[in-house]
Design a protein around this motif. Structure first.
Motif, PDB file in Angstrom:
ATOM      1  N   THR A  86       0.823  -1.218   0.000  1.00 34.24           N
ATOM      2  CA  THR A  86       0.000   0.000   0.000  1.00 34.24           C
ATOM      3  C   THR A  86       0.856   1.266   0.000  1.00 34.24           C
ATOM      4  N   SER A  87       2.166   1.121   0.146  1.00 36.57           N
ATOM      5  CA  SER A  87       3.025   2.293   0.312  1.00 36.57           C
ATOM      6  C   SER A  87       3.943   2.538  -0.878  1.00 36.57           C
ATOM      7  N   ILE A  88       4.358   3.791  -0.990  1.00 38.96           N
ATOM      8  CA  ILE A  88       5.288   4.220  -2.036  1.00 38.96           C
ATOM      9  C   ILE A  88       6.345   5.089  -1.361  1.00 38.96           C
ATOM     10  N   THR A  89       7.609   4.711  -1.513  1.00 41.29           N
ATOM     11  CA  THR A  89       8.715   5.456  -0.922  1.00 41.29           C
ATOM     12  C   THR A  89       9.375   6.288  -2.015  1.00 41.29           C
ATOM     13  N   VAL A  90       9.536   7.577  -1.737  1.00 39.70           N
ATOM     14  CA  VAL A  90      10.053   8.524  -2.721  1.00 39.70           C
ATOM     15  C   VAL A  90      11.254   9.265  -2.138  1.00 39.70           C
ATOM     16  N   GLU A  91      12.341   9.313  -2.897  1.00 47.06           N
ATOM     17  CA  GLU A  91      13.497  10.133  -2.522  1.00 47.06           C
ATOM     18  C   GLU A  91      13.311  11.516  -3.141  1.00 47.06           C
ATOM     19  N   VAL A  92      13.502  12.549  -2.331  1.00 46.19           N
ATOM     20  CA  VAL A  92      13.363  13.925  -2.809  1.00 46.19           C
ATOM     21  C   VAL A  92      14.653  14.677  -2.519  1.00 46.19           C
ATOM     22  N   GLN A  93      15.209  15.282  -3.559  1.00 46.25           N
ATOM     23  CA  GLN A  93      16.357  16.180  -3.418  1.00 46.25           C
ATOM     24  C   GLN A  93      15.886  17.586  -3.759  1.00 46.25           C
ATOM     25  N   THR A  94      16.323  18.550  -2.956  1.00 48.64           N
ATOM     26  CA  THR A  94      15.966  19.939  -3.211  1.00 48.64           C
ATOM     27  C   THR A  94      17.227  20.726  -3.521  1.00 48.64           C
TER      28      THR A  94
END
Length: 131
Positions: A86-94
């Protein structure tokens, strides 16, 4: 901290200007504002992957490398790293492009976890999971 010399390839999930209303009296942008932009950016690929609504359930490994200043062009790059039941893991770089110097610097990075939800806000399965 490992240095990355250039922003990730591809289009950012979100771009915005850091404005005076988002800053403290010293001209630094509040970390909470940056975090909220990252959450919005991470939701973009999560919604696409879930094919519907998602809710943020966790922020893991959040790291602030440099401050963001008023006038910086803030770009958030987001990439799905894992899809569970049910989950989605997302890497975010700013990254921030300094208005004064014109250089782009990585300012933050974090791992955001979203859960796919149905119309009543209950978790639902994501098709084609990784696990």
């Amino acid at each position: 901290m490992s240095e990355v010399q250039a922003p990730p390839g591809g289009e950012p999930a979100l771009r915005t200007l850091a404005m005076p209303a988002d800053a403290n009296p010293n001209g630094d942008i509040f970390g909470g504002w940056v975090l909220s932009q990252m959450d919005l950016a991470g939701a973009v690929p999560a919604v696409e992957r879930a094919k519907g609504r998602v809710a943020t359930v966790a922020v893991d490994a959040m790291r602030f490398h440099r401050p963001v200043f008023i006038g910086d062009l803030v770009s958030c790059y987001a990439e799905v790293r894992r899809v569970g039941t049910t989950s989605i893991t997302v890497e975010v770089q700013t990254w921030a492009k300094r208005s004064r110097q014109g250089e782009a610097l990585r300012v933050t990075e974090g791992i955001f976890v979203y859960v796919a939800i149905d119309e009543e806000g209950r978790p639902r399965a994501v098709e084609g999971t990784d696990t």
